[in-house]
Design a protein around this motif. Structure first.
Motif, short mmCIF file in Angstrom:
data_model
loop_
_atom_site.label_atom_id
_atom_site.label_comp_id
_atom_site.label_asym_id
_atom_site.label_seq_id
_atom_site.Cartn_x
_atom_site.Cartn_y
_atom_site.Cartn_z
N ARG A 1 -28.66 85.27 -27.99
CA ARG A 1 -28.06 84.02 -28.43
C ARG A 1 -29.04 83.23 -29.29
O ARG A 1 -30.22 83.13 -28.97
CB ARG A 1 -27.68 83.19 -27.21
CG ARG A 1 -26.64 82.17 -27.54
CD ARG A 1 -26.38 81.25 -26.38
NE ARG A 1 -25.96 79.99 -26.97
CZ ARG A 1 -25.04 79.21 -26.46
NH1 ARG A 1 -24.50 79.51 -25.33
NH2 ARG A 1 -24.70 78.11 -27.07
N ASN B 1 -14.15 87.72 -28.01
CA ASN B 1 -13.28 86.54 -28.04
C ASN B 1 -13.55 85.63 -26.85
O ASN B 1 -13.64 84.42 -26.99
CB ASN B 1 -11.82 86.98 -27.96
CG ASN B 1 -11.15 86.92 -29.31
OD1 ASN B 1 -11.66 86.27 -30.22
ND2 ASN B 1 -10.01 87.57 -29.44
N LEU C 1 -16.74 83.77 -27.06
CA LEU C 1 -16.62 82.67 -28.02
C LEU C 1 -15.84 81.50 -27.42
O LEU C 1 -16.21 80.34 -27.56
CB LEU C 1 -15.91 83.15 -29.30
CG LEU C 1 -16.72 84.05 -30.22
CD1 LEU C 1 -15.82 84.67 -31.27
CD2 LEU C 1 -17.84 83.26 -30.88
N GLN D 1 -17.88 79.44 -25.39
CA GLN D 1 -19.06 78.98 -26.12
C GLN D 1 -20.34 79.58 -25.56
O GLN D 1 -21.38 78.93 -25.52
CB GLN D 1 -19.12 77.45 -26.12
CG GLN D 1 -17.95 76.88 -26.89
CD GLN D 1 -17.79 75.38 -26.69
OE1 GLN D 1 -18.75 74.70 -26.40
NE2 GLN D 1 -16.58 74.89 -26.82
N ASN E 1 -22.26 81.81 -30.37
CA ASN E 1 -21.77 81.04 -31.50
C ASN E 1 -21.14 81.96 -32.53
O ASN E 1 -21.68 83.03 -32.81
CB ASN E 1 -22.92 80.28 -32.17
CG ASN E 1 -23.62 79.37 -31.19
OD1 ASN E 1 -22.97 78.74 -30.34
ND2 ASN E 1 -24.94 79.32 -31.26
N ARG E 2 -20.05 81.50 -33.09
CA ARG E 2 -19.34 82.34 -34.06
C ARG E 2 -20.23 82.71 -35.24
O ARG E 2 -20.20 83.84 -35.73
CB ARG E 2 -18.07 81.62 -34.54
CG ARG E 2 -17.20 82.46 -35.46
CD ARG E 2 -16.63 83.64 -34.69
NE ARG E 2 -15.90 84.58 -35.52
CZ ARG E 2 -16.45 85.65 -36.11
NH1 ARG E 2 -17.76 85.87 -35.99
NH2 ARG E 2 -15.72 86.47 -36.82
N GLN F 1 -8.82 83.23 -29.26
CA GLN F 1 -10.16 82.66 -29.33
C GLN F 1 -10.18 81.16 -29.10
O GLN F 1 -11.20 80.59 -28.72
CB GLN F 1 -10.72 83.00 -30.70
CG GLN F 1 -12.20 82.80 -30.83
CD GLN F 1 -12.58 82.73 -32.29
OE1 GLN F 1 -12.02 83.46 -33.11
NE2 GLN F 1 -13.49 81.84 -32.62
#
Ligand code: SF4
Ligand code: SF4
Lengths: 157, 319
Positions: B65, B82, B85, B88, B91-92, B298
């Motif tokens: 991360r 998904n 994400l 959280q 991070n995308r 998502q």
């Protein structure tokens, strides 16, 4: 069979400090007759109620577990009981997967002023557990050999 | 299945912008694969893409991360991405997702059930037929559907649900072999007592190695897992069946509404314990109550991280 005149079973009650604990207290002060099987644990809020508490109690030898908090919209912290309701319902629906009767667990709402309701809830729940009888126990298996995966592939020689 | 060359090209394109791209390489025999962290051309040459690419690589995402990495995902794996994400946990902008449509992998457990595979020399694939040669000169012919993991038999998402780069053509029509896990139906037929006894026997074999937890892409607490924490002391270190059962229930409860049923937990278990069953049954509970499936959307909020004042599927009980 009534919970009042037979051998006690082990029932754990998780009660919210702001509502049901007060309700149970008022029931006691008012000297309402109640079965004595339940051991009460006081919670700051049903939102603190981890479903694992229930599972730990049930695997640890409890015959029944009751959670009681404030009515929806009456939570001291606004939404603790709403979160609790989802978690507790998931747990309740899941118990049969484990081979545990879902009636051994219940959750409900009793306010601090509902001493009479507390009396009827605790009586009805205790009766229900007595009807189900003692819960199955997780006894150790003496004859269980360790078995690794069939043909486990170790590093080739 | 998409061509390996195409996949290599896609990875090569991503490589300059990321720390590494996670993919698969040949393991120590022909039916095994291992994860591969691709940093340069030399690594890239090792990349494979075939029916042995069973591992869900999304499990590695949370440990990097904050760094930008690439990952190759099958349809099912993309659900885990998904879900990470959604919560959280990653991070995308940190992940570059290379999606490949998949028509199914093979299960080592199911192959092992047919013959010991510690002497595998070679595997040939022709359509649905697998020919596995072992060192002692034997040849085993298997139909790949007979040795596909249950999740492939019930697969609803052969195409990646999320990707930055898509490799190959999406699979257009797809009929899973069976709607539901067959063994789950069988399990549902059991009485309560039979189920309790079933778990008692299965769980008593658990060695508490925690492989199931460590393999799980959604188990992200690492050193703070309550199974090992002394403060609070949820679990003792004893190896009795109660502690072992409770440990699995921690896993199941903590994954309620989050588990994408990738099956990594069960694949990792050295004791052949059907731990995925805990989660598929939990998945059904969550689906029935909240009409929710993990890792599909998502932007959705996992059902246990939210509530409704009036719940449509939860009845208020009168006393
Ligand atoms: S619990 Fe098992 S099936 Fe669910 S996400 Fe984790 S590893 Fe996958
Ligand atoms: S991987 Fe299997 S043996 Fe290890 S802790 Fe999990 S269930 Fe137990």
């Amino acid at each position: 069979m009534s919970g009042m005149d037979v051998k006690e079973l082990r029932i754990i009650g998780f009660l919210c400090n702001w509502c049901s604990y007060g309700g149970a207290d008022s029931a006691g002060v008012a000297r309402y007759k109640q079965p004595t099987d339940m051991r009460i644990i006081r919670l700051p809020c049903t939102g603190r109620m981890d479903p694992l508490f229930v599972l730990k109690a049930l695997l640890g030898g409890a015959d029944g577990v009751l959670v009681s908090g404030c009515h929806p919209f009456d939570c001291h912290y606004t939404s603790g009981n709403f979160y609790a309701r989802r978690r507790l319902q998931v747990l309740k629906s899941y118990l049969p997967v484990l081979g545990i009767h879902e009636d051994r667990f219940e959750y409900t709402w009793v306010s601090a002023s509902e001493a009479a309701k507390w009396q009827s809830v605790v009586t009805a729940f205790t009766d229900r557990i007595h009807e189900l009888g003692p819960a199955p126990r997780l006894l150790e298996l003496e004859d269980m050999p360790l078995r690794f995966k069939e043909g486990m592939d170790i590093w080739p020689s | 299945m998409a061509e390996l060359n195409e996949l290599r090209e896609a990875v090569a394109k991503v490589l300059p912008d990321v720390k590494h791209v996670i993919g698969w390489q040949r393991g120590y025999h022909a039916v095994r694969s291992s994860p591969l962290f691709i940093r340069n051309q030399e690594d890239l040459d090792k990349l494979i893409w075939d029916r042995t690419c069973y591992q869900n690589l999304a499990s590695y995402l949370t440990s990097t991360r904050g760094e930008r990495v690439g990952i190759i995902v099958k349809g099912c794996d993309s659900r885990s991405v998904n879900q990470l994400l959604q919560e959280q946990l990653i991070n995308r902008e940190d992940v570059v997702v290379i999606g490949v449509p998949c028509t199914g992998v093979i299960s080592l457990d199911k192959i092992r059930a047919k013959f010991p595979i510690n002497r595998v020399k070679d595997m040939q694939v022709e359509g649905d037929e697998l020919t596995i040669a072992t060192r002692d000169g034997e040849e085993h012919k298997l139909n790949r559907w007979d040795v596909a993991p249950d999740k492939c038999l019930a697969c609803k998402y052969p195409n990646p649900l999320i990707f930055d780069t898509h490799v190959g053509e999406p699979i257009e029509t797809w009929e899973p072999k069976q709607g539901l896990y067959a063994r789950d139906e069988e399990f549902d037929q059991k009485s309560l007592d039979e189920r309790f006894e079933f778990w008692r026997r299965e769980m008593s074999r658990c060695i508490r190695c925690y492989a199931c937890r460590n393999a799980c892409p959604m188990c992200v607490c690492r050193d703070h897992c309550i199974a090992e924490s002394r403060q609070p002391h949820y679990q003792s270190q004893e190896a009795d069946v109660r502690e072992k059962f409770f440990f699995q229930l921690i896993h199941a409860m903590h994954l309620a509404g989050r588990c994408t049923e990738c099956g990594e937990c069960e694949r990792a278990c050295p004791m052949d314990i059907p731990v995925l069953l805990f989660k598929t049954r939990m998945g059904k509970v969550v689906k029935d109550l909240f009409d929710y499936e993990a890792g599909v959307d998502q932007t959705a909020v996992p059902p246990l991280l939210t509530f409704q004042a009036e719940e449509s599927n939860i009845e208020e009980k009168e006393w």
